[in-house]
Design an enzyme around this catalytic site. Structure first.
Site, mmCIF file in Angstrom:
data_model
loop_
_atom_site.group_PDB
_atom_site.id
_atom_site.type_symbol
_atom_site.label_atom_id
_atom_site.label_comp_id
_atom_site.label_asym_id
_atom_site.label_seq_id
_atom_site.Cartn_x
_atom_site.Cartn_y
_atom_site.Cartn_z
ATOM 1 N N ARG A 178 1.386 -5.256 -8.811
ATOM 2 C CA ARG A 178 0.447 -5.730 -9.838
ATOM 3 C C ARG A 178 -0.284 -4.551 -10.477
ATOM 4 O O ARG A 178 -0.640 -3.596 -9.784
ATOM 5 C CB ARG A 178 -0.583 -6.683 -9.243
ATOM 6 C CG ARG A 178 0.006 -7.959 -8.697
ATOM 7 C CD ARG A 178 -1.100 -8.938 -8.300
ATOM 8 N NE ARG A 178 -0.571 -9.999 -7.486
ATOM 9 C CZ ARG A 178 -0.959 -10.247 -6.236
ATOM 10 N NH1 ARG A 178 -1.915 -9.531 -5.670
ATOM 11 N NH2 ARG A 178 -0.424 -11.235 -5.560
ATOM 12 N N HIS A 210 -9.399 -3.869 1.511
ATOM 13 C CA HIS A 210 -8.213 -4.572 2.016
ATOM 14 C C HIS A 210 -7.037 -4.051 1.196
ATOM 15 O O HIS A 210 -6.792 -4.496 0.076
ATOM 16 C CB HIS A 210 -8.394 -6.092 1.835
ATOM 17 C CG HIS A 210 -7.198 -6.885 2.269
ATOM 18 N ND1 HIS A 210 -7.197 -7.690 3.385
ATOM 19 C CD2 HIS A 210 -5.960 -6.991 1.744
ATOM 20 C CE1 HIS A 210 -6.003 -8.247 3.517
ATOM 21 N NE2 HIS A 210 -5.240 -7.837 2.523
ATOM 22 N N ASN A 213 0.951 -20.187 6.741
ATOM 23 C CA ASN A 213 0.572 -19.452 5.539
ATOM 24 C C ASN A 213 1.688 -19.666 4.522
ATOM 25 O O ASN A 213 2.767 -19.094 4.641
ATOM 26 C CB ASN A 213 0.448 -17.973 5.935
ATOM 27 C CG ASN A 213 -0.001 -17.117 4.781
ATOM 28 O OD1 ASN A 213 -0.082 -17.565 3.643
ATOM 29 N ND2 ASN A 213 -0.280 -15.864 5.080
ATOM 30 N N GLU A 227 -5.933 -12.572 9.947
ATOM 31 C CA GLU A 227 -6.278 -13.812 9.229
ATOM 32 C C GLU A 227 -6.017 -15.050 10.097
ATOM 33 O O GLU A 227 -6.776 -16.011 10.053
ATOM 34 C CB GLU A 227 -5.501 -13.872 7.909
ATOM 35 C CG GLU A 227 -6.079 -12.897 6.894
ATOM 36 C CD GLU A 227 -5.146 -12.550 5.758
ATOM 37 O OE1 GLU A 227 -4.047 -12.020 6.032
ATOM 38 O OE2 GLU A 227 -5.506 -12.802 4.600
ATOM 39 N N HIS A 255 -8.463 -12.758 -0.708
ATOM 40 C CA HIS A 255 -8.489 -12.051 0.585
ATOM 41 C C HIS A 255 -9.724 -12.406 1.405
ATOM 42 O O HIS A 255 -10.118 -11.668 2.304
ATOM 43 C CB HIS A 255 -8.459 -10.506 0.406
ATOM 44 C CG HIS A 255 -7.148 -9.983 -0.104
ATOM 45 N ND1 HIS A 255 -7.056 -8.930 -0.981
ATOM 46 C CD2 HIS A 255 -5.869 -10.373 0.149
ATOM 47 C CE1 HIS A 255 -5.776 -8.691 -1.249
ATOM 48 N NE2 HIS A 255 -5.043 -9.553 -0.586
ATOM 49 N N ILE A 258 -1.724 -1.000 4.306
ATOM 50 C CA ILE A 258 -1.938 0.406 3.936
ATOM 51 C C ILE A 258 -3.220 0.930 4.584
ATOM 52 O O ILE A 258 -3.238 1.999 5.189
ATOM 53 C CB ILE A 258 -2.010 0.551 2.395
ATOM 54 C CG1 ILE A 258 -0.717 0.051 1.740
ATOM 55 C CG2 ILE A 258 -2.314 1.989 2.007
ATOM 56 C CD1 ILE A 258 -0.775 -0.069 0.219
ATOM 57 N N GLY A 259 -4.291 0.164 4.463
ATOM 58 C CA GLY A 259 -5.588 0.606 4.987
ATOM 59 C C GLY A 259 -5.566 0.835 6.489
ATOM 60 O O GLY A 259 -6.192 1.760 7.002
ATOM 61 N N ARG A 274 -3.566 -21.656 5.589
ATOM 62 C CA ARG A 274 -4.238 -20.789 4.621
ATOM 63 C C ARG A 274 -3.940 -21.359 3.238
ATOM 64 O O ARG A 274 -2.790 -21.595 2.890
ATOM 65 C CB ARG A 274 -3.680 -19.371 4.729
ATOM 66 C CG ARG A 274 -4.169 -18.502 3.618
ATOM 67 C CD ARG A 274 -3.586 -17.122 3.664
ATOM 68 N NE ARG A 274 -3.841 -16.469 2.400
ATOM 69 C CZ ARG A 274 -2.928 -15.873 1.658
ATOM 70 N NH1 ARG A 274 -1.684 -15.807 2.052
ATOM 71 N NH2 ARG A 274 -3.274 -15.316 0.515
ATOM 72 N N MET A 294 4.090 1.405 0.038
ATOM 73 C CA MET A 294 3.374 2.674 0.123
ATOM 74 C C MET A 294 4.099 3.688 1.002
ATOM 75 O O MET A 294 4.021 4.888 0.761
ATOM 76 C CB MET A 294 1.942 2.421 0.611
ATOM 77 C CG MET A 294 1.048 3.619 0.581
ATOM 78 S SD MET A 294 0.982 4.452 -1.031
ATOM 79 C CE MET A 294 -0.472 3.723 -1.771
HETATM 80 P P1 ADP Z 1 0.591 -8.239 2.144
HETATM 81 O O1 ADP Z 1 0.032 -9.034 3.307
HETATM 82 O O2 ADP Z 1 -0.322 -8.128 0.974
HETATM 83 O O3 ADP Z 1 2.000 -8.554 1.773
HETATM 84 P P2 ADP Z 1 0.403 -6.011 3.991
HETATM 85 O O4 ADP Z 1 -1.024 -6.087 4.354
HETATM 86 O O5 ADP Z 1 1.420 -6.357 5.003
HETATM 87 O O6 ADP Z 1 0.701 -6.734 2.631
HETATM 88 O O7 ADP Z 1 0.675 -4.504 3.515
HETATM 89 C C1 ADP Z 1 1.904 -4.090 3.035
HETATM 90 C C2 ADP Z 1 1.760 -2.623 2.631
HETATM 91 O O8 ADP Z 1 1.359 -1.874 3.784
HETATM 92 C C3 ADP Z 1 3.034 -1.983 2.102
HETATM 93 O O9 ADP Z 1 2.743 -1.221 0.949
HETATM 94 C C4 ADP Z 1 3.414 -1.058 3.237
HETATM 95 O O10 ADP Z 1 4.043 0.105 2.763
HETATM 96 C C5 ADP Z 1 2.086 -0.668 3.802
HETATM 97 N N1 ADP Z 1 2.238 -0.121 5.147
HETATM 98 C C6 ADP Z 1 2.576 -0.752 6.285
HETATM 99 N N2 ADP Z 1 2.678 0.138 7.306
HETATM 100 C C7 ADP Z 1 2.404 1.340 6.780
HETATM 101 C C8 ADP Z 1 2.348 2.668 7.296
HETATM 102 N N3 ADP Z 1 2.602 2.914 8.569
HETATM 103 N N4 ADP Z 1 2.008 3.652 6.451
HETATM 104 C C9 ADP Z 1 1.769 3.408 5.155
HETATM 105 N N5 ADP Z 1 1.799 2.199 4.606
HETATM 106 C C10 ADP Z 1 2.120 1.181 5.400
#
Ligand code: ADP
Length: 398
Positions: A237, A204, A6, A383, A176, A330-331, A87, A280
């Site tokens: 963003r 997502h 990736n 992914e 995504h 986050i989700g 990817r 987050m």
């Molecule tokens: P990307 O792949 O877009 O870089 P991720 O899918 O890894 O991002 O998500 C990163 C986000 O997930 C960050 O904002 C992080 O704070 C949040 N995150 C990860 N674990 C937790 C958690 N336990 N509680 C709240 N947010 C979380």
């Protein structure tokens, strides 16, 4: 072994999978700060190996990764890697699914550089590095955009002069897609449902955040647009704003379009509003300590997701909705964010079960209460697994 990579603008994340039936991860790591100074981290058998060597470009980064895999004796020779799956962010309009890398498909990735100038070049250089180092290795590319090629013109066109699309390819592409495709296929698998009949609203929510409305198993609409800057508020963003703000801020700050767009990409979103962090976890921690800017950022973030869910539910046939899915960093992990989003939806009777929302889980869990009109789930996206699945499909059809 399968190597899944990736490539970001200055990094290459990789995972090496065994080709056995259980497809376990042998090692994973990241080459980062490419073009700056260079750092390579490889995790192998619960140990972290760190290397600091200059990496001028993605080509050198691939060479470094492979050399270190040899020197750490993770592989004995390069030919043990039989397939590389990459990817790629942008496949434009021609690419509707994952493809085997050929001179023609490379040409398409190259053509899409102007649409994804930060991401496609690195991916292409990495692909070519593997070609050089492991000649004849089978290479496959999976694209973030391809899942959204099912959007109808009403969804993907912007209300601008037609020539912007006809001549300049300006349209909503959406991103995504690898994650959305994984969620659909996995949802179908675990609930034994025909993927072609699935109707889902998938959120997502990661550092980059988007929502996708899946109708009859394909993307019907999504929030990211011509670039990943559009749609929801994200880590750094802004998401959607009135585009006139750009010209106005250029004038007010005596700046240029490039710099203002950079601020919208890198210094806005959760970070810009909270002035605390783009993460987050930091936002919810600061908000719980009554930091008002963090609270505002949290409210703005969750409000935007809630509004989008309502809008996207409206695209689906009420009786056929299979669920709302939360995924990505986050989700998947933030019960607080999931709760706040669902609490902001009034038009449909949605309810989260507190206990289920807090429960630990590996793969997926339902978090809705029995009273909820629509089921709500948290799913861990994967992914790399999606790229692996596509590799196997392509190999079968070869
Ligand atoms: P990307 O792949 O877009 O870089 P991720 O899918 O890894 O991002 O998500 C990163 C986000 O997930 C960050 O904002 C992080 O704070 C949040 N995150 C990860 N674990 C937790 C958690 N336990 N509680 C709240 N947010 C979380």
């Amino acid at each position: 072994m399968y190597m899944i990579i990736n490539s970001g603008s200055s990094s290459i994340k990789f995972k090496l999978f065994s080709t056995d039936k259980d497809e376990k991860i042998i090692t994973e790591g990241i080459a980062e700060r490419i073009g700056i100074d260079g750092r390579l981290v490889i995790n192998y058998q619960n140990e972290e190996h760190k290397f600091e060597d200059k990496m001028n470009d993605h080509n050198i980064a691939v060479e470094m990764i492979l050399k270190k895999l040899l020197s750490l004796k993770i592989i004995e020779n390069y030919n043990q890697i039989e397939t590389v799956g990459s990817r790629v962010v942008h496949g434009g309009e021609q690419i509707k699914e994952s493809v085997v890398i050929t001179p023609e498909t490379k040409e398409i990735i190259k053509k899409c550089i102007k649409l994804a100038p930060l991401h496609n070049p690195g991916a292409l250089v990495a692909i070519e590095a593997f070609e050089k180092i492991i000649p004849n290795v089978l290479q496959v590319a999976a694209f973030d955009t391809s899942f959204h090629q099912s959007l109808a013109p009403e969804q993907y066109l912007y209300p601008v002069p037609n020539s912007w699309y006809d001549k300049y390819e300006v349209r909503k592409y959406g991103f995504h897609g690898i994650s959305y495709k994984y969620i659909c296929e996995h949802f179908g698998k675990v609930f034994k449902k025909d993927v072609k009949k699935l109707n889902l609203v998938i959120c997502h929510l990661g550092n980059g955040s988007s929502v996708c409305c899946v109708k009859n198993g394909v993307s019907f609409d999504t929030t990211m647009g011509f670039t990943p800057l559009a749609g929801l508020m994200m880590g750094t963003r802004s998401g959607d704003i009135d585009s006139s703000v750009i010209e106005y801020m250029v004038k007010e700050t005596n700046s240029d379009v490039f710099k203002i767009t950079q601020i919208l990409n890198k210094e806005s979103g959760l970070l810009g509003v909270s002035e605390v962090s783009s993460d987050m976890r930091d936002i919810t921690a600061a908000a719980s300590q009554n930091n008002s800017k963090a609270q505002k950022a949290f409210e703005m973030y969750t409000q935007r997701v809630a509004q989008t869910i309502v809008q996207y539910l409206n695209n689906l046939d009420r009786e056929k909705i299979d669920g709302i899915v939360f995924t990505a960093g986050i989700g998947e992990n933030s019960n607080i964010v999931r709760q706040a989003i669902i609490d902001k939806i009034n038009i449909v009777n949605l309810e989260i079960d507190n206990k289920k929302n807090l429960e630990k889980y590996d793969d997926f869990k339902e978090i809705s209460s029995t009273k909820s009109e629509i089921k709500i789930y948290a799913f861990r996206t994967n992914e790399e697994q999606m790229i692996l699945n596509d590799i196997k499909k392509l190999k079968k059809n070869k």
